[in-house]
Design an enzyme around this catalytic site. Structure first.
Site, PDB file in Angstrom:
ATOM      1  N   TYR A 100     131.338 -65.636 -56.518  1.00 22.40           N
ATOM      2  CA  TYR A 100     132.524 -65.558 -55.665  1.00 22.40           C
ATOM      3  C   TYR A 100     132.525 -66.638 -54.585  1.00 22.40           C
ATOM      4  O   TYR A 100     131.465 -66.997 -54.054  1.00 22.40           O
ATOM      5  CB  TYR A 100     132.578 -64.197 -54.971  1.00 22.40           C
ATOM      6  CG  TYR A 100     133.028 -63.081 -55.884  1.00 22.40           C
ATOM      7  CD1 TYR A 100     134.255 -63.124 -56.537  1.00 22.40           C
ATOM      8  CD2 TYR A 100     132.223 -61.957 -56.070  1.00 22.40           C
ATOM      9  CE1 TYR A 100     134.660 -62.085 -57.355  1.00 22.40           C
ATOM     10  CE2 TYR A 100     132.616 -60.915 -56.882  1.00 22.40           C
ATOM     11  CZ  TYR A 100     133.843 -60.983 -57.530  1.00 22.40           C
ATOM     12  OH  TYR A 100     134.229 -59.955 -58.342  1.00 22.40           O
TER      13      TYR A 100
ATOM     14  N   LYS B 253     113.582 -37.045 -44.322  1.00 25.12           N
ATOM     15  CA  LYS B 253     115.019 -37.278 -44.113  1.00 25.12           C
ATOM     16  C   LYS B 253     115.478 -38.451 -44.979  1.00 25.12           C
ATOM     17  O   LYS B 253     114.654 -39.226 -45.468  1.00 25.12           O
ATOM     18  CB  LYS B 253     115.270 -37.581 -42.641  1.00 25.12           C
ATOM     19  CG  LYS B 253     114.495 -38.809 -42.150  1.00 25.12           C
ATOM     20  CD  LYS B 253     114.476 -38.910 -40.637  1.00 25.12           C
ATOM     21  CE  LYS B 253     113.720 -40.145 -40.202  1.00 25.12           C
ATOM     22  NZ  LYS B 253     113.398 -40.134 -38.784  1.00 25.12           N
TER      23      LYS B 253
END
Ligand code: PLP
Length: 822
Positions: A717, A492
């Protein structure tokens, strides 16, 4: 020509059946690698993980008629001689030993110089380089890739034929007693002992013992070449009075290195040989390459190759690609990049890899002239064509004047070019779509230019997936299972981020019993890539039931509502529909509880075409001892609920509970099947057996820019990264859009650049982040490792309070996956 009767004499075996006189041309030990049944002898080896006898019937069906076996009968007690009336059968005590005896006999037929190489590191590179350096004078045969084991050595030696004038074989051992078996197979006349390090230390009582064991390869050599700076090795060789030819950087030797200096991309070596000072430029600067080159130099001097000639050949020396890589390329294509050399044995290995990938729309091989083969051209190219045909290749592109001369051998679909540049000039990307392409050429053809043309331009972040490590982990978990326990592997979430179809394909090749995915689309993708294993879908949404049926996927049914919807949409055919029932025993996620049973089985009774294949539950805390009581309670509940499921159905079903952690911690509850997940990908969830696993995935990126900032300046930032002193920082090409978690910002995360750990400075940006590389010699283009063997997923996950599962599955799909086998 060797006959089957001779085989019996050589191996001291007992002929169980002699059906016909047949030639012994090909030795097969792995049933999946059959290419030419006629003339093949299969050695049924009963190994640690697999028993070759299981494949006898299928090989017989495919036309193999000669078998070396360790048993007279199959598991059902039927005699092989009755089962395979047309086969020649030879019974031996050990098929592996028989293979080794045969190889030793074969070796003894040739009186050419044979170079035998052992040591902890560098064996393969020294072998490959020597082959390059010696081939101007000799027809060289060598071990393919790193075929140096108990099995690999005999197969390597079997390549010897009368056209070769020199052989180079490598030998590797991990426990005492192994070299004694390899020595008679290689019977080297010239020995090379590369060095002695920590590899396989665990197999020996001491380093000294390891040296002594390895030296057994050199019993009877004319000369042993080694570096006397390895003290322990030097002592032993002196004690055993082996005739030697030595080099040293520390003391007097046959070749005494007096100085090494780097100049650009080269190392200048000054040495004294036969009393005279010499100078040599080596086209590498790292220590390992230097050591490997000096071993080669010693061989060349020992063989009296003129000094000018040595320099000339060294200048043309090329680095060795140690592994076959599979790379994503344009238009959904994948490339197997084997641009390093082109010989028959290497072709065989590469074709095997190609054939073992699921069929994409086409298989293509791009091939150059073969430069060294020891065979007449006509024989050679007809063999090449035959091997290619046996591996179901759809199109062949030949490049080079010689291969072009033998066009007709390759059939009508093949196209030919005189030179690599001719091919590249006419190259149109639209001609290649969803293909698997093997690019294999001799060095001089510069096929890396072809690989380049095929490679998508993507940014520098890649996830490397080591397929050998994956198989190692698979086998590790397999070794914990009872022989009858089935194995379901969870693929998965894109196989935990590793690339689902490549992983699924490998699992299919290694014969696991079941796969499981989360969604129908994931299952459909696997089917479209040729996966035929049964696949369970854990979250089948009702709007995808049509696709589910169309692709023969098996739903997990976990509630009455889901079952009703499923039954309502059942296609009107008489076909059986296979489902899996999930039981909730305490996880409280999905699953039936005993209160649902009346309604559940009443519904099922109305649909006899629906067959329950398995029933299972999931443990909430299998990895932690803290929850053992709860796990035991879940298992008890499951056992009694499953018994009721079977009683109500009136037939038995596959019962399974354990995930990776459960396999390690509750081996007594394997039941009929287990569900392996994270462990396959290299993370041992309980932490107690992590050493037994190998790391599978390495996430890497590159340094885009390096700059210096002064104390007080800020980075990134929100000006979060504050320089508390003057710093050198590097910007690397990975950000949260690649799956690099923002929580790694501001010192929480680290990456490895040039072997050193460097902390993240400032916030992680979308496509980039900055790291502190102060005091390290880092430049643009350097590689940065985000996680991998040296920087474990568990360690990185701990740093930001998450689990390895999340880090693995977060790696974004825009990150290119590269698959490789060692
Ligand atoms: C994912 C999953 C597994 C595998 O778990 P691991 O911890 O990765 O081994 C097993 N069973 C179910 C139902 C799962 O969803």
């Amino acid at each position: 020509m060797l006959t089957f009767q001779q085989l019996a004499t050589i191996t001291h075996g007992k002929v169980l059946q002699f059906a016909a006189p047949l030639p012994v041309n090909h030795l097969l030990t792995d049933s999946r690698k059959l290419s030419q049944p006629a003339g093949t002898v299969f050695f049924a080896i009963n190994g640690k993980y697999n028993d070759g006898h299981k494949y006898l019937a299928s090989l017989y069906e495919q036309g193999v008629r000669q078998f070396i076996v360790e048993k007279e009968q199959n598991e059902a007690g039927q005699n092989y001689s009755l089962l395979f009336p047309e086969a020649n059968l030879l019974l031996v005590q050990s098929s592996l030993q028989a293979l080794q005896q045969l190889a030793a006999w074969h070796r003894a037929q040739f009186a050419i110089p044979v170079i035998g190489i052992t040591g902890s590191n560098g064996k393969t590179i020294v072998k490959e380089w020597l082959a390059q350096l010696l081939s101007p004078d000799e027809m060289v045969v060598k071990s393919p890739r790193s075929y140096n084991s108990q099995l690999g050595v005999p197969l390597s030696v079997w390549q010897l034929n009368s056209n070769y004038t020199l052989a180079i074989f490598e030998a590797g051992i991990s426990v005492p007693g192994e070299m004694e078996k390899l020595q008679p197979i290689i019977q080297p006349t010239i020995g090379i002992f590369t060095n002695i390090g920590s590899a396989h230390d665990e197999g020996f009582t001491s380093r000294k013992q390891k040296v002594q064991e390895k030296l057994k390869l050199f019993t009877g050599v004319d000369v042993l070449i080694y570096c006397t700076d390895h003290e322990l090795l030097h002592q032993e060789v002196k004690e055993q009075t082996i005739n030697s030819f030595t080099w040293s950087r520390e003391h007097e030797a046959d070749i005494t290195i007096t100085a090494t200096t780097t100049a650009g991309h080269k190392t200048i070596v000054v040495y004294t040989y036969k009393g005279e000072k010499q100078r040599l430029a080596i086209p590498f600067t790292d220590d390992a390459s230097l050591e490997n080159t000096l071993h080669c130099l010693a061989v060349l001097l020992y063989r009296n190759v003129p000094l000018a000639e040595i320099q000339d050949r060294l200048d043309r020396l090329q680095p060795v690609a140690m592994r076959l890589e599979m790379k994503e390329a344009i238009n959904g294509c994948y490339l197997i990049d084997d641009t390093y050399n082109n010989d028959l044995a290497g072709l065989h290995i590469a074709l095997d890899l190609l054939a073992n990938q699921p069929k994409r729309s086409k298989r293509t091989v791009i091939l150059s002239d073969f430069l060294e083969s020891g065979l007449p051209e006509e024989v050679l190219y007809s063999q090449v064509a035959m091997r290619i045909k046996a591996h179901q290749v759809d199109r062949v592109i030949g490049i080079g004047p010689t291969i072009s001369n033998y066009k007709t051998a390759f059939g009508n679909e093949a196209t030919f070019y005189q030179r690599t540049s001719d091919f590249l000039q006419q190259f149109k990307s639209e001609d290649f779509r969803n293909e698997l392409i093997l690019v294999k050429g001799a060095r001089v053809f510069e096929f890396e230019r072809i690989v380049h043309a095929f490679q998508q331009k993507v940014h520098g972040t890649v996830l490397e997936v080591n397929l050998d490590a994956l198989v190692h982990n698979l086998n590790y978990y397999r070794s914990k299972l009872a022989p009858e326990t089935k194995l379901m592997v969870m693929v998965k979430a894109f196989a935990y981020g590793s690339g689902s179809f490549e992983v699924a394909n490998l699992l299919q090749f290694h014969r696991v019993d079941y796969l499981a995915v989360a969604y129908v689309d994931e299952g459909v993708m696997l089917r479209e890539h040729g996966i035929t294993l049964p696949i369970m879908v854990m979250n089948p949404s009702p709007d995808s039931f049509a696709k589910l049926h169309q692709h023969n996927l098996e739903p997990e049914i976990y509630s009455l509502e889901l079952l009703e919807l499923y039954l309502k949409d059942l296609p009107a055919s008489t076909q059986r529909h296979r489902i899996h029932l999930k039981l909730d025993t305490g996880m409280h996620r999905l699953g039936f509880t005993p209160e649902d049973f009346n309604a559940l089985f009443e519904l099922l009774q109305q649909f006899p075409r629906v067959q329950v294949i398995s029933t299972f539950t999931h443990l909430a805390g299998a990895d932690e001892a803290l929850h053992d009581d709860f796990s035991q309670l879940q298992i008890r509940n499951f056992r009694s609920m499953a018994a009721e499921v079977e009683a109500r159905l009136g037939y038995s079903v596959i019962k399974h509970v354990l995930n990776s952690a459960g396999i390690v911690r509750f081996p007594e509850h394997q039941l009929d099947m287990v569900r392996l997940g994270i462990g396959l990908y290299g993370v041992e969830a309980t932490g107690s057996e992590q050493e037994a696993l190998r790391s599978v995935s390495t996430l890497k990126t590159t340094v885009s820019q390096v700059k210096t900032i002064v104390k007080g300046e800020t980075v990134g930032y929100s000006r979060k990264g504050i320089a508390d002193s003057d710093k050198t920082i590097a910007t690397i090409a990975i950000g949260y859009a690649d799956g690099y978690d923002r929580r790694f910002g501001n010192g929480a995360g680290q990456v490895i650049i040039n072997g050193k750990r460097c902390p993240i400075i400032g916030n992680v940006c979308m496509d980039m982040c900055m790291v502190d590389v102060t005091g390290l010699n880092v430049k643009a283009g350097d590689e940065a490792i985000v996680f991998g063997p040296q920087l474990t997923l568990t360690d990185m996950a701990d740093r930001i309070g998450t689990i390895p599962y999340e880090l693995l599955t977060n790696v974004s799909s825009r990150v290119k996956r590269i698959f490789f086998a060692e």
